[in-house]
Structure formats: structure tokens, C-alpha cells
Design an enzyme around this catalytic site. Structure first.
Site, PDB file in Angstrom:
ATOM      1  CG  ASP A  32       0.541  44.567  36.023  1.00  0.00           C
ATOM      2  OD1 ASP A  32       0.342  43.870  37.036  1.00  0.00           O
ATOM      3  OD2 ASP A  32       1.044  45.714  36.071  1.00  0.00           O
ATOM      4  CG  ASN A  90       3.286  39.089  44.627  1.00  0.00           C
ATOM      5  OD1 ASN A  90       4.160  38.242  44.730  1.00  0.00           O
ATOM      6  ND2 ASN A  90       3.293  40.006  43.678  1.00  0.00           N
ATOM      7  CD  GLU A  98       3.024  47.072  44.898  1.00  0.00           C
ATOM      8  OE1 GLU A  98       2.400  47.456  43.895  1.00  0.00           O
ATOM      9  OE2 GLU A  98       4.262  47.129  45.008  1.00  0.00           O
ATOM     10  CB  VAL A  99      -3.994  45.346  44.338  1.00  0.00           C
ATOM     11  CG1 VAL A  99      -5.489  45.574  44.183  1.00  0.00           C
ATOM     12  CG2 VAL A  99      -3.207  46.393  43.565  1.00  0.00           C
ATOM     13  CG  HIS A 103      -3.677  40.412  42.083  1.00  0.00           C
ATOM     14  ND1 HIS A 103      -3.979  40.959  43.312  1.00  0.00           N
ATOM     15  CD2 HIS A 103      -2.367  40.660  41.873  1.00  0.00           C
ATOM     16  CE1 HIS A 103      -2.897  41.531  43.813  1.00  0.00           C
ATOM     17  NE2 HIS A 103      -1.900  41.347  42.974  1.00  0.00           N
ATOM     18  CG  HIS A 105       1.078  38.967  39.070  1.00  0.00           C
ATOM     19  ND1 HIS A 105       1.326  40.274  38.709  1.00  0.00           N
ATOM     20  CD2 HIS A 105       0.820  38.990  40.404  1.00  0.00           C
ATOM     21  CE1 HIS A 105       1.226  41.046  39.786  1.00  0.00           C
ATOM     22  NE2 HIS A 105       0.924  40.301  40.825  1.00  0.00           N
TER      23      HIS A 105
HETATM   24  P1  5GP Z   1       0.719  42.851  43.589  1.00  0.00           P
HETATM   25  O1  5GP Z   1       2.005  43.506  43.937  1.00  0.00           O
HETATM   26  O2  5GP Z   1      -0.416  43.285  44.503  1.00  0.00           O
HETATM   27  O3  5GP Z   1       0.818  41.368  43.447  1.00  0.00           O
HETATM   28  O4  5GP Z   1       0.376  43.331  42.130  1.00  0.00           O
HETATM   29  C1  5GP Z   1      -0.451  44.404  41.834  1.00  0.00           C
HETATM   30  C2  5GP Z   1      -0.311  44.649  40.352  1.00  0.00           C
HETATM   31  O5  5GP Z   1      -1.362  45.482  39.943  1.00  0.00           O
HETATM   32  C3  5GP Z   1       0.991  45.341  39.954  1.00  0.00           C
HETATM   33  O6  5GP Z   1       1.687  44.510  39.033  1.00  0.00           O
HETATM   34  C4  5GP Z   1       0.522  46.651  39.333  1.00  0.00           C
HETATM   35  O7  5GP Z   1       1.294  47.039  38.217  1.00  0.00           O
HETATM   36  C5  5GP Z   1      -0.910  46.340  38.947  1.00  0.00           C
HETATM   37  N1  5GP Z   1      -1.793  47.495  38.961  1.00  0.00           N
HETATM   38  C6  5GP Z   1      -1.918  48.409  39.968  1.00  0.00           C
HETATM   39  N2  5GP Z   1      -2.862  49.314  39.650  1.00  0.00           N
HETATM   40  C7  5GP Z   1      -3.365  48.947  38.443  1.00  0.00           C
HETATM   41  C8  5GP Z   1      -4.382  49.499  37.595  1.00  0.00           C
HETATM   42  O8  5GP Z   1      -5.025  50.502  37.887  1.00  0.00           O
HETATM   43  N3  5GP Z   1      -4.615  48.847  36.417  1.00  0.00           N
HETATM   44  C9  5GP Z   1      -3.931  47.718  36.054  1.00  0.00           C
HETATM   45  N4  5GP Z   1      -4.243  47.165  34.887  1.00  0.00           N
HETATM   46  N5  5GP Z   1      -2.969  47.170  36.831  1.00  0.00           N
HETATM   47  C10 5GP Z   1      -2.687  47.782  38.012  1.00  0.00           C
END
Ligand code: 5GP
Length: 118
Positions: A32, A90, A98-99, A103, A105
Site C-alpha cells: 500500500d 472495505n 476508495e478504490v 482489494h 488489505h
Molecule cells: P480502500 O480505502 O479503497 O479500502 O483502500 C484503498 C487503498 O489503496 C488505500 O489504503 C490507499 O493508500 C491505496 N492506494 C491508493 N492509490 C494507490 C496507488 O497508486 N498505489 C498503491 N500501492 N496503493 C494505493
């Protein structure tokens, strides 16, 4: 609807670099970019799935098995299997996703705090 331009889709296509931990036919694991624990790795399916609802409903059996096996392999590669670790997914708005590409974690490398922060 899956957004083909989300950041993890770009990583899968090699358009954006990542710090790769593991890759096979079904999954990719990478660090991450903004780690929330000493070890913080993301494991994603190679297929285009928005979230767990999408994956559970639409992924083929080999994709589901492949992702679960990759999750176990990544924990082994990270050396956290014995000491323990945490998976977090999430999902959607209330889940804080967010993405919009499924995924997992993986957090570890230290004692983790309480399960949920509000
Ligand atoms: P979410 O909040 O969607 O569960 O987690 C998205 C995660 O993706 C976050 O922990 C964020 O730090 C990570 N992230 C976002 N953009 C990038 C990226 O370009 N590269 C990497 N390696 N992680 C990312």
C-alpha cells in the site's frame, strides 16, 4: 459498473508502477502506498470486480479459489502467518472503499489495535 480507469486497473495493466509482493494467474499483491501498519499489503483479483458483492456473485470458481490461495501465500511471503495478521475489505460507501476494484488489505508486523475506528 466497473470503472476501467480506476487506479488498480491501471496497476494491473502496468500503466502505473507498484511495489510487487506476489503475482499469479488470478491475483496481484503489492505494498500500500500509504501504509497504516508496519506491514500493509493489498491483494487484488486480476478480474474486473468492483467489490465483494460483485466478486461473490460473478467470479468463476477458479478465480475465487485463486484469490483465496493467493491471500494465504502472501501472508506466508510476508512472514506474518505465525505471529498473526489481519485482512480487511472495505466495501462500498459505508465500508469506506476508495478504490472501486476489490482489494484485501493485509496488516501485520506489529500488534494491531481495535477492530473498528469511527
Ligand atoms: P480502500 O480505502 O479503497 O479500502 O483502500 C484503498 C487503498 O489503496 C488505500 O489504503 C490507499 O493508500 C491505496 N492506494 C491508493 N492509490 C494507490 C496507488 O497508486 N498505489 C498503491 N500501492 N496503493 C494505493
Amino acid at each position: 459498473m466497473y470503472d476501467k480507469n480506476n487506479i488498480f486497473a491501471k496497476i494491473l495493466r502496468g500503466e502505473i508502477p507498484c511495489d510487487k509482493i506476489y503475482e499469479d494467474k488470478f491475483a496481484l499483491a503489492f505494498k500500500d502506498i500509504n501504509p497504516q501498519a508496519k506491514i500493509h499489503v493489498l491483494v487484488i483479483p486480476k478480474g474486473a470486480y468492483v467489490d465483494m458483492n460483485d466478486f461473490a456473485a460473478n467470479a468463476k470458481s477458479d478465480e475465487i479459489e485463486g484469490l483465496i490461495r493467493a491471500l494465504g501465500k502472501v501472508a506466508d511471503i510476508l512472514g506474518v502467518s505465525t505471529a498473526g495478521y489481519r485482512y480487511l475489505v472495505n466495501n462500498g460507501r459505508d465500508g469506506g472503499q476508495e478504490v472501486p476494484h476489490l482489494h484485501f488489505h493485509i496488516f501485520g508486523g506489529e500488534r494491531l489495535g481495535r477492530m473498528i475506528h469511527k
